[in-house]
Design an enzyme around this catalytic site. Sequence first.
Site, PDB file in Angstrom:
ATOM      1  N   GLU A  71      71.815 100.898 112.133  1.00 52.75           N
ATOM      2  CA  GLU A  71      71.712  99.622 112.864  1.00 52.75           C
ATOM      3  C   GLU A  71      70.515  99.754 113.783  1.00 52.75           C
ATOM      4  O   GLU A  71      70.594 100.391 114.825  1.00 52.75           O
ATOM      5  CB  GLU A  71      72.979  99.368 113.694  1.00 52.75           C
ATOM      6  CG  GLU A  71      74.235  99.155 112.885  1.00 52.75           C
ATOM      7  CD  GLU A  71      74.284  97.806 112.200  1.00 52.75           C
ATOM      8  OE1 GLU A  71      73.332  97.013 112.337  1.00 52.75           O
ATOM      9  OE2 GLU A  71      75.274  97.550 111.503  1.00 52.75           O
TER      10      GLU A  71
ATOM     11  N   GLY B 102      70.003 102.548 116.978  1.00 55.20           N
ATOM     12  CA  GLY B 102      68.867 102.843 117.853  1.00 55.20           C
ATOM     13  C   GLY B 102      67.621 102.167 117.331  1.00 55.20           C
ATOM     14  O   GLY B 102      67.689 101.141 116.635  1.00 55.20           O
ATOM     15  N   SER B 103      66.478 102.747 117.637  1.00 52.55           N
ATOM     16  CA  SER B 103      65.214 102.108 117.301  1.00 52.55           C
ATOM     17  C   SER B 103      64.841 102.336 115.829  1.00 52.55           C
ATOM     18  O   SER B 103      65.334 103.272 115.182  1.00 52.55           O
ATOM     19  CB  SER B 103      64.108 102.665 118.197  1.00 52.55           C
ATOM     20  OG  SER B 103      63.980 104.055 117.968  1.00 52.55           O
TER      21      SER B 103
ATOM     22  N   THR C  32      63.204 105.896 115.327  1.00 58.61           N
ATOM     23  CA  THR C  32      64.134 107.027 115.239  1.00 58.61           C
ATOM     24  C   THR C  32      64.987 106.906 113.970  1.00 58.61           C
ATOM     25  O   THR C  32      65.316 107.916 113.344  1.00 58.61           O
ATOM     26  CB  THR C  32      65.021 107.113 116.497  1.00 58.61           C
ATOM     27  OG1 THR C  32      64.175 107.036 117.646  1.00 58.61           O
ATOM     28  CG2 THR C  32      65.783 108.417 116.551  1.00 58.61           C
ATOM     29  N   GLY C  33      65.323 105.678 113.590  1.00 62.31           N
ATOM     30  CA  GLY C  33      66.084 105.486 112.346  1.00 62.31           C
ATOM     31  C   GLY C  33      65.351 106.082 111.153  1.00 62.31           C
ATOM     32  O   GLY C  33      65.958 106.707 110.276  1.00 62.31           O
TER      33      GLY C  33
ATOM     34  N   CYS D 294      70.434  94.454 120.810  1.00 64.92           N
ATOM     35  CA  CYS D 294      69.728  94.513 119.516  1.00 64.92           C
ATOM     36  C   CYS D 294      69.547  93.125 118.948  1.00 64.92           C
ATOM     37  O   CYS D 294      68.453  92.752 118.538  1.00 64.92           O
ATOM     38  CB  CYS D 294      70.473  95.426 118.557  1.00 64.92           C
ATOM     39  SG  CYS D 294      72.223  95.041 118.425  1.00 64.92           S
TER      40      CYS D 294
END
Length: 468
Positions: free
Chosen positions: A242, A220-221, A224-225, A276
């Site tokens: 990732e 994800g972004s 948020t990571g 991505c």
Amino acid sequence: MEAREALLARVSAADGTTEIRDPATGEVIGKVTYGTPEDVKAAVDTAAAAQPAWAALSDEQRVAFLNRAADTIEEHAEELAYAIVREQGKPINGLGARYEVAGCVGWLRATAATPLPTEVLVDDETNHAELHYRPIGVVGAITPWNWPLIIATWQIAPSLRMGNTVVQKPSEYTTLCGLALVDVLNEVLPEGVLTAVTGAGDVGEALVRDKRVGKVMFTGSVKTGMKVVEESAGNLSRLTLELGGNDAGVVLPDVDPDKVAEGLFYGAFINNGQTCAALKRLYVPDAIYDRVIDSLAAFTATMPTGNGLDENTALGPLQNQMQWNVVNRLVEDARQRGARVVMGGDPDTSQPGFFYPKTLIADIDDDAPLVQEEQFGPVLPIIRYTDLEQAIAWANGVDVGLGASVWSADRDKAKEIAARLEAGTVWINGHGGIHPMVPFGGAKHSGYGLEFGVEGLKSVSVPQVISG
Ligand code: NDP
């Protein structure tokens, strides 16, 4: 009802509280009732209870299950592809929904076929030391909305192979796709080995915070990571992150613009740029700047945008309003700064759907937000350079480093430049190609941990040394 609509109808809840809409038309395609943190607890209970028996199977038995999982996806391929088009928006044909489903099959089979033998580290008269890879337990698998089936498969397949059970949380934007994948896989997997939980960020957070989840696979972004790192800190969970990218392509002066146009197009516009590791900034030398733009624009013009159900569509709508707003803001800002709109940039808002035209932006400065931020849409900024050292510095001048590419007729020269780019993967004369045996992961804020191949299997297991 067409046969291919059956799966979508099955995973949709007739009494669901939230309507799910087709991003191309706005039409309601199903309903869901999102889960809660309580549902996460129940899902982890199920996964934890099923894990010892799954881990007790032999590797050959789990490999057989993965191959059966690939078979069942093949049997439901058209239904799954249809669900992707209706909920995510990508085209059914080309590098779209059928391609994504075929990728799930390929990755399941490749993950099943990857050998991971015990390693003998020392074997002499004084010692014998072996390295084994043991299951972690329960894996929490959290996915974004851009490639809802294949990214989930990348997380589920190696986790299961290594004897873990999985709780999968799809993005709230592609809940039906997530449920459809788990529904199909559960036709062949033993009960409790794979469970889906739906919902928004609070559900993802509850999954990460659950002490029984020993490993989180998160795609994800970046933002948020970073939250996932904090949420998991109390558990010291293992993480594979990732995260987002803002991949640069550096073109060298020796390329033939007509020869690279198609590769540049697919690198940047695959899945409408919502990938991505898509090409998101292109650096082109002054000497061939206009010719590269002309060739790329000519090729791009031949690729139709439309409803993904049309077999001729090459690019669909954006998946959601939030992403449409990001793309529109970045293009408007570039225009205000005096950048040149070569094509596109002028969305027709009178029509339903989150459509945004294919857009090429030239004569833009490197410090513009469209270059510095991840657009995640069908827009490519093309930056002119006169000094290759400057182009390399610009390419490395962002916090993220997922992929990058170098385009040149001289392979050795391209490899020299590639070694200087700060990215997890650097492609030469292409962008974004992946392979199930080649590890994939990010540098800098694009995350850590590797997926695919032997490295991917190791990342969902606990190494154990037996010595003596
Ligand atoms: P987000 O980071 O918003 O969401 C990813 C997942 O995390 C979703 O399932 C989301 O749920 C969930 N989530 C949200 N908040 C939390 C939380 N606090 N704790 C745990 N989970 C949470 O990303 P997007 O869905 O918007 O995806 C787009 C981004 O993903 C892009 O930046 C892209 O670059 C990146 N990406 C990276 C890839 C890679 O391999 N490196 C591949 C694909 C995308 P919900 O959506 O329901 O809020």
